[in-house]
Design an enzyme around this catalytic site. Structure first.
Site, PDB file in Angstrom:
ATOM      1  CD  GLU A 270      -2.827   1.111   2.840  1.00  0.00           C
ATOM      2  OE1 GLU A 270      -3.492   1.460   2.818  1.00  0.00           O
ATOM      3  OE2 GLU A 270      -1.876   1.044   3.651  1.00  0.00           O
ATOM      4  CE  LYS A 331      -7.435   0.465   4.557  1.00  0.00           C
ATOM      5  NZ  LYS A 331      -6.609   1.533   5.046  1.00  0.00           N
ATOM      6  CB  CYS A 383      -3.607  -1.485   5.929  1.00  0.00           C
ATOM      7  SG  CYS A 383      -2.768  -0.216   7.310  1.00  0.00           S
TER       8      CYS A 383
END
Length: 559
Positions: A270, A331, A383
């Site tokens: 990321e 995401k 993440c």
């Protein structure tokens, strides 16, 4: 404040602090059950208002200690997030207090704890599931439960261990008041504790068997590092992208020299490109240079402009060496107040100056199928996505053969957030029965086996490549199948007993009114008693007759 009240306050605070010690940097898994036991004992026999206050103290001690790393964002962010998480435990306090009036209360209280975890992880604004009991089980026998019963089921086992310990304390303290009856009650607790121990032991001794006969493919994850202090990508984002390009080209040189195998694909983290790689020519050129050099697809981390003005997408982009950019994953769980501002249009952004640092709102992705990368079905997470159940679960059920995590922990590189997230990542590999590849911008990059073992990694704050061979499989573990059902079950097991208590209370109120109207004010004291016992078995401030161990009261039932 009476001595008994001070004891409750102390117990609630200590239990919360002990709960935070279940996770890195301390990492003692049994601190989780001890925290559950402490909360149950602290609120036992109290009124709703008292239980609310004690739950608040417990939650504050737990979350402020657990989320200490959030201070890297700023003290305001740490306080705000910790206070939001504390509210859940404030509400949990009265629920735990009330459920202890129900026969078999250890089960219902354990279910309530896990239901609270599920609520925290979904609502509001997508939730924040950090601090689930199951997330502290890495390198312990409890982690063997994950492929069988999932994260929710593993948390339930740990919570039940805590409530049974609390029940044992209650029974032992009551033993001196009614020796024979309470000794039998203590003995009855040995059975569920033994069953619980046997289940954990069986899972650890006979772990879930992951297929090992699937295709074996080499993979590579690039960690480009962040120049300077290493904790702020934005001012040096072009250098960060160049680091990833250069490191990938160096990998290509080793492949050409025969010192590294040709990977099936390369994973970038990321924020390896912090501007839109489709519109920024310099970034596009760098990616194409790296992809052409290595000769295999690269899964690039990119911040892509969304169709709507003022919005952005955090994506993993499959950049093929022949066809260019293709499949994408966005995401699914952006961080509220960190990656998007709720109620921005209502003027909330103007209240806090730091919100000006987030000029665009990140849009949540909706993809629930794996990426197609070089003919491999890859389940991806970005993440904090890794802390949520739905992403990997949906993609594995849709056929994912291997898992990847693209993450940028640069802001937290000097905190224990990195350790906590990596522990969750390892547990996801165990839960799913899949190899998992992690690319972090400056740590922790690694390849994790389905048993949670780290088979390859590099040091934090270094530039390099993690290389390993992984075995592909399309297995869907029982834990991934059962997880949503267990989550629904604990919610029902919390709501239904509470509803029963409410209905029983309404029925009792009607009966008392009829008795008074009939002129029978002198009802037996046992029927009128409404108090409950405290954690040490003392009479509560209400002066309850139940504290004297009256036979037949559900408040004293621990089995």
């Amino acid at each position: 404040m009476p001595a008994s009240s001070r004891l409750r306050v102390l117990l609630a605070v200590l239990a919360g602090l002990v709960g935070s010690a279940a996770f890195d940097p301390v990492g003692l898994v049994l601190c989780g059950p001890l925290a559950v036991a402490g909360l149950a004992l602290a609120v036992r026999g109290t009124r709703v208002r008292t239980a609310l206050a004690l739950g608040t103290l417990f939650g504050a001690a737990f979350q402020f200690a657990l989320l200490w790393w959030m201070r890297a964002v700023g003290p305001e962010a740490w306080v705000a997030l910790s206070l939001i998480e504390t509210l859940y435990y404030a509400l949990l306090g009265p629920v735990v207090m009330a459920l202890q009036r129900v026969r078999g209360w250890p089960l219902w209280v354990a279910a309530a704890w896990v239901a609270c975890e599920e609520l925290r992880g979904t609502w509001p604004f997508g939730g924040f599931p950090w601090g689930r009991l199951a997330f502290g089980t890495a390198d312990t026998p409890f982690s063997a439960l994950l492929p069988w019963v999932g994260t929710a089921g593993t948390s339930l086992v740990l919570a039940l261990l805590g409530t049974l310990l609390a029940a044992a304390v209650v029974a032992l303290r009551a033993e001196g008041r009614a020796l024979g009856r309470d000794r039998r009650r203590v003995a009855r607790l040995v059975v569920p504790l033994g069953v619980l121990g046997a289940v954990v032991a069986l899972a650890a001794l006979r772990p879930y068997e992951v297929p090992t006969t699937g295709p074996v493919v080499p993979v590579a994850a690039v960690q480009g590092d962040v120049p300077g202090a290493g904790d702020d990508v934005v001012p040096v984002h072009r250098e960060v992208t160049e680091n990833h390009v250069r490191t990938t080209v160096e990998l290509a040189d080793r492949i050409a020299a025969g010192t590294s195998p040709t990977p099936a694909f390369v994973l970038w983290p990321e924020n390896s490109t912090a501007v839109d790689p489709f519109t920024d020519r310099s970034t596009t050129a760098g990616i194409e240079e790296a992809v052409a050099a290595v000769g295999v697809p690269v899964v690039v981390g990119g911040m892509v402009d969304a169709p709507a003005e003022g919005q952005v997408l955090n994506q993993g982009i499959v950049w093929d060496d022949v066809t260019g950019p293709g499949d994408r994953y966005a995401k699914r769980h952006p961080v509220p107040f960190g990656e998007f501002i709720p109620f921005r249009n209502a003027g909330l952004a103007s209240i806090v100056d730091d919100f000006d640092l987030i000029p665009r709102d990140m849009v949540a992705g909706t993809r629930d199928t794996p990426l197609e990368v070089a003919g491999i079905r890859v389940g991806n997470a970005i993440c904090f996505d890794v802390a949520y159940d739905d992403g990997f679960r949906d993609q594995v059920r849709a056929g994912a053969q291997v898992l990847t995590v693209q993450t940028s922990n640069a802001m937290f590189i000097r905190t224990h957030q990195v350790d906590q997230q990596f522990e969750i990542t390892r547990l996801r590999a165990i839960e799913s029965g899949k190899y998992l590849v992690v690319a972090a911008i400056n740590g922790q990059s690694a390849v994790v086996a389905p048993d949670g073992e780290v088979v390859s990694s590099i040091d934090r704050r270094t530039r390099g490549v993690v290389e390993a061979s992984v075995v592909l499989n399309d297995v869907v573990t029982p834990g991934l199948r059962l997880g949503p059902w267990i989550a629904a079950g604990v919610t029902a097991a919390t709501v239904l007993p509470l509803l029963g208590l409410v209905l029983a209370g309404l029925g009792g109120a009607r009966l008392r009114r009829r008795t008074v109207d009939g002129g029978h004010d002198g009802a037996p004291a046992q029927a009128q008693a409404g108090g409950t016992t405290g954690p040490a078995g003392q009479t509560d401030q209400t002066g309850s007759a139940g504290a004297r161990g009256t036979a037949g009261t559900t408040r004293e039932t621990v089995g």
